[in-house]
Scaffold this motif. Structure first.
Motif, PDB file in Angstrom:
ATOM      1  N   ARG A  29       1.451  19.501  -4.105  1.00 56.90           N
ATOM      2  CA  ARG A  29       1.720  20.513  -5.127  1.00 56.90           C
ATOM      3  C   ARG A  29       0.507  20.709  -6.030  1.00 56.90           C
ATOM      4  N   SER A  30      -0.193  19.625  -6.311  1.00 54.31           N
ATOM      5  CA  SER A  30      -1.397  19.710  -7.136  1.00 54.31           C
ATOM      6  C   SER A  30      -2.492  20.511  -6.445  1.00 54.31           C
ATOM      7  N   VAL A  31      -2.719  20.207  -5.167  1.00 56.24           N
ATOM      8  CA  VAL A  31      -3.742  20.946  -4.412  1.00 56.24           C
ATOM      9  C   VAL A  31      -3.374  22.426  -4.335  1.00 56.24           C
ATOM     10  N   GLU A  32      -2.113  22.695  -4.070  1.00 57.75           N
ATOM     11  CA  GLU A  32      -1.642  24.084  -3.994  1.00 57.75           C
ATOM     12  C   GLU A  32      -1.855  24.805  -5.326  1.00 57.75           C
ATOM     13  N   THR A  33      -1.559  24.113  -6.424  1.00 55.73           N
ATOM     14  CA  THR A  33      -1.683  24.711  -7.755  1.00 55.73           C
ATOM     15  C   THR A  33      -3.128  25.057  -8.082  1.00 55.73           C
ATOM     16  N   ILE A  34      -4.028  24.108  -7.855  1.00 56.71           N
ATOM     17  CA  ILE A  34      -5.436  24.323  -8.215  1.00 56.71           C
ATOM     18  C   ILE A  34      -6.063  25.403  -7.344  1.00 56.71           C
ATOM     19  N   LEU A  35      -5.789  25.346  -6.041  1.00 50.94           N
ATOM     20  CA  LEU A  35      -6.321  26.390  -5.161  1.00 50.94           C
ATOM     21  C   LEU A  35      -5.740  27.754  -5.528  1.00 50.94           C
ATOM     22  N   GLY A  36      -4.475  27.773  -5.936  1.00 44.03           N
ATOM     23  CA  GLY A  36      -3.860  29.036  -6.345  1.00 44.03           C
ATOM     24  C   GLY A  36      -4.535  29.623  -7.574  1.00 44.03           C
ATOM     25  N   LEU A  73       2.003   9.407 -10.695  1.00 45.47           N
ATOM     26  CA  LEU A  73       1.098   9.770 -11.786  1.00 45.47           C
ATOM     27  C   LEU A  73       0.682  11.235 -11.690  1.00 45.47           C
ATOM     28  N   ILE A  74       0.435  11.710 -10.465  1.00 48.09           N
ATOM     29  CA  ILE A  74       0.106  13.125 -10.277  1.00 48.09           C
ATOM     30  C   ILE A  74       1.270  14.003 -10.716  1.00 48.09           C
ATOM     31  N   GLY A  75       2.479  13.612 -10.321  1.00 45.46           N
ATOM     32  CA  GLY A  75       3.659  14.388 -10.676  1.00 45.46           C
ATOM     33  C   GLY A  75       3.881  14.461 -12.172  1.00 45.46           C
ATOM     34  N   ARG A  76       3.612  13.366 -12.885  1.00 44.37           N
ATOM     35  CA  ARG A  76       3.776  13.373 -14.337  1.00 44.37           C
ATOM     36  C   ARG A  76       2.800  14.350 -14.987  1.00 44.37           C
ATOM     37  N   THR A  77       1.593  14.429 -14.454  1.00 45.41           N
ATOM     38  CA  THR A  77       0.623  15.392 -14.985  1.00 45.41           C
ATOM     39  C   THR A  77       1.122  16.823 -14.802  1.00 45.41           C
ATOM     40  N   LEU A  78       1.610  17.121 -13.611  1.00 47.88           N
ATOM     41  CA  LEU A  78       2.071  18.482 -13.337  1.00 47.88           C
ATOM     42  C   LEU A  78       3.258  18.869 -14.211  1.00 47.88           C
ATOM     43  N   CYS A  79       4.084  17.883 -14.568  1.00 45.61           N
ATOM     44  CA  CYS A  79       5.259  18.170 -15.386  1.00 45.61           C
ATOM     45  C   CYS A  79       4.884  18.552 -16.815  1.00 45.61           C
ATOM     46  N   THR A  80       3.710  18.132 -17.265  1.00 48.80           N
ATOM     47  CA  THR A  80       3.311  18.419 -18.649  1.00 48.80           C
ATOM     48  C   THR A  80       2.411  19.642 -18.760  1.00 48.80           C
ATOM     49  N   TRP A  81       2.081  20.265 -17.627  1.00 48.90           N
ATOM     50  CA  TRP A  81       1.095  21.352 -17.620  1.00 48.90           C
ATOM     51  C   TRP A  81       1.771  22.686 -17.367  1.00 48.90           C
ATOM     52  N   GLU A  82       1.323  23.715 -18.088  1.00 52.07           N
ATOM     53  CA  GLU A  82       1.826  25.070 -17.880  1.00 52.07           C
ATOM     54  C   GLU A  82       0.656  26.038 -17.729  1.00 52.07           C
ATOM     55  N   ALA A  83       0.758  26.930 -16.779  1.00 50.04           N
ATOM     56  CA  ALA A  83      -0.297  27.921 -16.552  1.00 50.04           C
ATOM     57  C   ALA A  83      -0.216  29.024 -17.605  1.00 50.04           C
ATOM     58  N   ALA A 137      -8.835   6.635  -6.354  1.00 45.36           N
ATOM     59  CA  ALA A 137      -9.600   6.935  -5.147  1.00 45.36           C
ATOM     60  C   ALA A 137      -8.713   7.170  -3.923  1.00 45.36           C
ATOM     61  N   ARG A 138      -7.397   7.161  -4.114  1.00 45.84           N
ATOM     62  CA  ARG A 138      -6.495   7.254  -2.971  1.00 45.84           C
ATOM     63  C   ARG A 138      -6.022   8.689  -2.727  1.00 45.84           C
ATOM     64  N   VAL A 139      -5.801   9.009  -1.460  1.00 47.05           N
ATOM     65  CA  VAL A 139      -5.197  10.279  -1.056  1.00 47.05           C
ATOM     66  C   VAL A 139      -3.772   9.960  -0.626  1.00 47.05           C
ATOM     67  N   THR A 140      -2.793  10.515  -1.315  1.00 46.97           N
ATOM     68  CA  THR A 140      -1.404  10.130  -1.025  1.00 46.97           C
ATOM     69  C   THR A 140      -0.793  10.938   0.116  1.00 46.97           C
ATOM     70  N   GLY A 141      -1.183  12.216   0.234  1.00 46.07           N
ATOM     71  CA  GLY A 141      -0.556  13.064   1.240  1.00 46.07           C
ATOM     72  C   GLY A 141       0.911  13.318   0.972  1.00 46.07           C
ATOM     73  N   ASP A 194       0.833  -1.205   0.000  1.00 48.19           N
ATOM     74  CA  ASP A 194       0.000   0.000   0.000  1.00 48.19           C
ATOM     75  C   ASP A 194       0.864   1.250   0.000  1.00 48.19           C
ATOM     76  N   ASP A 195       1.978   1.213   0.712  1.00 46.45           N
ATOM     77  CA  ASP A 195       2.920   2.328   0.691  1.00 46.45           C
ATOM     78  C   ASP A 195       3.442   2.533  -0.722  1.00 46.45           C
ATOM     79  N   LEU A 196       3.747   1.453  -1.420  1.00 41.62           N
ATOM     80  CA  LEU A 196       4.189   1.539  -2.808  1.00 41.62           C
ATOM     81  C   LEU A 196       3.074   2.057  -3.710  1.00 41.62           C
ATOM     82  N   LEU A 197       1.845   1.616  -3.465  1.00 39.48           N
ATOM     83  CA  LEU A 197       0.721   2.065  -4.284  1.00 39.48           C
ATOM     84  C   LEU A 197       0.524   3.572  -4.153  1.00 39.48           C
ATOM     85  N   LEU A 198       0.680   4.101  -2.954  1.00 38.96           N
ATOM     86  CA  LEU A 198       0.563   5.549  -2.777  1.00 38.96           C
ATOM     87  C   LEU A 198       1.677   6.284  -3.506  1.00 38.96           C
ATOM     88  N   ALA A 199       2.858   5.692  -3.529  1.00 41.89           N
ATOM     89  CA  ALA A 199       3.967   6.297  -4.277  1.00 41.89           C
ATOM     90  C   ALA A 199       3.670   6.285  -5.774  1.00 41.89           C
TER      91      ALA A 199
END
Length: 237
Positions: A129-136, A78-88, A119-123, A68-73
């Motif tokens: 960074r994703s939460v910070e970006t969207i709220l920003g 996957l979240i990090g890969r999305t952020l790397c391809t996105w520009e504001a 459905a997982r929350v990684t924390g 499960d620790d590996l699954l969260l990683a």
């Protein structure tokens, strides 16, 4: 992989494995992603990972407590890969649309992993960074904090829900996917007007529409609603 806690100082393996590979958390995550893509959830075992890495399975406990620790990683990767391809761009509505589409596309590239992680929350760092970006983006657009959080919630849950739904379709055996695709023109496109007048009238549109994901249209609806809400708040202010 059962519960087994390894002290932080013991987590790094500096010597190569018997296969000549120097293990790292990143290498394990990337290998796990590949195995999940090939074999589904059944691939997420220390035995399979150890074999793929040419390492003793116990070495994985130096990096992850359990599967499960590996699954969260993996989810955070996957979240990090999305952020790397996105520009504001500075346009909040365009930015959220492009980010939502990037999230959806990222999970569609790894549908087996999407089913395990949406459905997982990684924390972890990338999720934060994703939460910070969207709220920003939302706060920068002028949404009050309570509105920004509510829209964030809807935006993220919509993206992940569609990502899981569409990923499920991609993981079906090819013959089942083809049978479902044929059902729209062969069944709905051929209904009798006297029995199902609304379906019959809309049949050509249904056949065309149901062959693609509804996520882009649903995302546009949410963003239009958010824009309307922002206009109301500015007028009320």
């Amino acid at each position: 992989m059962g519960e087994r806690v390894v002290r932080d100082g013991e987590r790094r393996r500096r010597r190569p494995t018997k296969g000549g590979t120097v293990l790292s958390a990143q290498l394990i995550v990337e290998t796990a992603l590949r195995l999940i893509q090939e074999h589904g959830a059944a691939a997420l075992t220390v035995r399979r990972l150890g074999a793929a890495l040419g390492a003793d399975p116990s070495a994985l406990y130096r990096y992850f407590r359990d599967t499960d620790d590996l699954l969260l990683a993996i989810a955070d990767e996957l979240i990090g890969r999305t952020l790397c391809t996105w520009e504001a761009s500075g346009d909040w509505r365009a930015d959220l649309r492009s980010l939502g589409l990037a999230i959806h596309a990222g999970y569609q590239a790894h549908p087996q992993a999407a089913l395990l992680t949406c459905a997982r929350v990684t924390g972890r760092a990338n999720e934060l960074r994703s939460v910070e970006t969207i709220l920003g983006v939302l706060r920068g657009a002028g949404f009050p904090d309570a509105e920004a959080v509510r829209i964030y919630h809807v935006f993220v849950d919509q993206a992940l829900s569609f990502a899981a739904l569409d990923a499920h379709v991609l993981t079906l055996p090819r013959e089942l996917r083809e049978a479902e695709r044929r059902a729209w023109p062969e069944v709905y496109g051929a209904v009798a007007a006297d029995a199902h007048p609304h379906v019959a009238s809309c049949a050509p549109l249904l056949v065309a529409e149901m062959s693609r994901s509804a996520y882009p249209a649903a995302l546009d609806m949410v963003l239009a609603s958010a824009a309307g809400r922002l206009g109301f708040l500015r007028g009320a202010g």
